[in-house]
Scaffold this motif. Sequence first.
Motif, short mmCIF file in Angstrom:
data_model
loop_
_atom_site.label_atom_id
_atom_site.label_comp_id
_atom_site.label_asym_id
_atom_site.label_seq_id
_atom_site.Cartn_x
_atom_site.Cartn_y
_atom_site.Cartn_z
N LEU A 84 0.83 -1.20 0.00
CA LEU A 84 0.00 0.00 0.00
C LEU A 84 0.87 1.25 0.00
CD1 LEU A 84 -2.66 -1.06 2.68
CD2 LEU A 84 -2.61 -1.55 0.23
N ALA A 85 0.28 2.37 -0.32
CA ALA A 85 1.02 3.64 -0.40
C ALA A 85 1.65 4.02 0.94
CB ALA A 85 0.10 4.76 -0.88
N ASN A 86 1.08 3.59 2.06
CA ASN A 86 1.64 3.92 3.37
C ASN A 86 2.76 2.96 3.80
OD1 ASN A 86 0.25 1.60 4.07
ND2 ASN A 86 -0.90 2.55 5.74
N GLY A 87 3.10 1.98 2.93
CA GLY A 87 4.18 1.05 3.22
C GLY A 87 3.74 -0.30 3.76
N TRP A 88 2.48 -0.44 4.13
CA TRP A 88 2.00 -1.73 4.61
C TRP A 88 2.09 -2.76 3.50
CZ3 TRP A 88 -3.09 -1.62 7.90
CH2 TRP A 88 -2.89 -0.86 9.05
N ARG A 89 2.47 -3.99 3.86
CA ARG A 89 2.48 -5.12 2.93
C ARG A 89 1.45 -6.12 3.41
NH1 ARG A 89 7.24 -7.04 0.25
NH2 ARG A 89 6.79 -8.89 1.44
N LEU A 90 0.55 -6.50 2.51
CA LEU A 90 -0.53 -7.43 2.85
C LEU A 90 -0.45 -8.66 1.98
CD1 LEU A 90 -3.52 -4.90 2.96
CD2 LEU A 90 -2.18 -5.73 4.89
N GLU A 91 -0.57 -9.83 2.62
CA GLU A 91 -0.62 -11.09 1.88
C GLU A 91 -2.09 -11.42 1.66
OE1 GLU A 91 1.18 -15.59 2.07
OE2 GLU A 91 1.06 -14.42 3.90
N LEU A 92 -2.49 -11.52 0.39
CA LEU A 92 -3.88 -11.79 0.04
C LEU A 92 -4.09 -13.28 -0.21
CD1 LEU A 92 -4.55 -8.83 -2.41
CD2 LEU A 92 -4.99 -8.94 0.03
N PRO A 93 -5.30 -13.78 0.01
CA PRO A 93 -5.57 -15.20 -0.23
C PRO A 93 -5.58 -15.51 -1.73
CG PRO A 93 -7.59 -14.05 0.30
CD PRO A 93 -6.47 -13.07 0.49
N ALA A 94 -5.36 -16.78 -2.05
CA ALA A 94 -5.42 -17.24 -3.44
C ALA A 94 -6.88 -17.27 -3.89
CB ALA A 94 -4.80 -18.61 -3.57
N THR A 117 -11.82 -12.74 -10.29
CA THR A 117 -12.68 -12.43 -9.14
C THR A 117 -13.17 -10.99 -9.25
OG1 THR A 117 -11.48 -13.99 -7.75
CG2 THR A 117 -12.76 -12.30 -6.62
N ARG A 118 -14.47 -10.80 -9.05
CA ARG A 118 -15.07 -9.47 -9.19
C ARG A 118 -14.82 -8.61 -7.95
NH1 ARG A 118 -20.10 -9.25 -12.77
NH2 ARG A 118 -20.47 -7.53 -11.38
N LEU A 119 -14.61 -7.34 -8.18
CA LEU A 119 -14.39 -6.37 -7.10
C LEU A 119 -15.59 -5.45 -7.02
CD1 LEU A 119 -10.68 -5.49 -7.83
CD2 LEU A 119 -11.56 -7.11 -6.16
N PRO A 120 -15.91 -4.85 -5.89
CA PRO A 120 -15.21 -4.88 -4.61
C PRO A 120 -15.45 -6.20 -3.89
CG PRO A 120 -17.18 -3.56 -4.40
CD PRO A 120 -17.09 -3.98 -5.85
N LEU A 121 -14.48 -6.54 -3.03
CA LEU A 121 -14.52 -7.81 -2.32
C LEU A 121 -13.81 -7.65 -0.98
CD1 LEU A 121 -15.11 -10.92 -2.54
CD2 LEU A 121 -12.80 -11.11 -3.39
N THR A 122 -14.39 -8.21 0.07
CA THR A 122 -13.74 -8.21 1.38
C THR A 122 -13.08 -9.57 1.59
OG1 THR A 122 -15.37 -6.66 2.27
CG2 THR A 122 -14.10 -7.94 3.86
N VAL A 123 -11.80 -9.54 1.96
CA VAL A 123 -11.03 -10.77 2.16
C VAL A 123 -10.32 -10.71 3.51
CG1 VAL A 123 -10.64 -11.14 -0.31
CG2 VAL A 123 -8.98 -9.83 1.00
N ASP A 124 -9.85 -11.87 3.96
CA ASP A 124 -8.98 -11.94 5.13
C ASP A 124 -7.55 -11.87 4.63
OD1 ASP A 124 -10.59 -12.15 7.45
OD2 ASP A 124 -11.13 -14.20 6.86
N ALA A 125 -6.86 -10.80 4.96
CA ALA A 125 -5.46 -10.61 4.55
C ALA A 125 -4.57 -10.64 5.78
CB ALA A 125 -5.31 -9.28 3.81
N ARG A 126 -3.30 -10.92 5.56
CA ARG A 126 -2.35 -10.93 6.66
C ARG A 126 -1.35 -9.82 6.43
NH1 ARG A 126 2.48 -14.10 8.17
NH2 ARG A 126 2.53 -14.85 6.04
N ARG A 127 -1.15 -8.97 7.45
CA ARG A 127 -0.18 -7.89 7.36
C ARG A 127 1.20 -8.46 7.64
NH1 ARG A 127 0.05 -2.43 10.99
NH2 ARG A 127 1.98 -1.66 10.09
N LEU A 128 2.15 -8.17 6.77
CA LEU A 128 3.52 -8.66 6.92
C LEU A 128 4.40 -7.57 7.53
CD1 LEU A 128 3.88 -10.32 3.42
CD2 LEU A 128 3.21 -11.39 5.56
N GLY A 129 5.40 -7.99 8.26
CA GLY A 129 6.39 -7.04 8.80
C GLY A 129 5.93 -6.31 10.04
N GLU A 130 5.04 -6.88 10.81
CA GLU A 130 4.59 -6.21 12.04
C GLU A 130 5.60 -6.36 13.13
OE1 GLU A 130 0.64 -7.17 13.25
OE2 GLU A 130 -0.08 -7.04 11.22
#
Length: 69
Positions: free
Chosen positions: A41-51, A56-69
Amino acid sequence: MKVMIRRDAAGALSAYVPKKDLEEPIVSMDNPDMWGGVVTLANGWRLELPAMAADTRLPLTVDARRLGE
């Protein structure tokens, strides 16, 4: 964490994290179709998205994992 991925009228992708009331543009993707990879993301956050399927149509809510916490 729950993350909503959407595409605006100009075609740019963004991520909204309701728990943090944070919406940021997605500036880079490790995987060209985004799903199953890491997005930055623009603020530097890195998110791991599910496969998911590439079409897949957007918008969509998913469970993501934030990396580097």
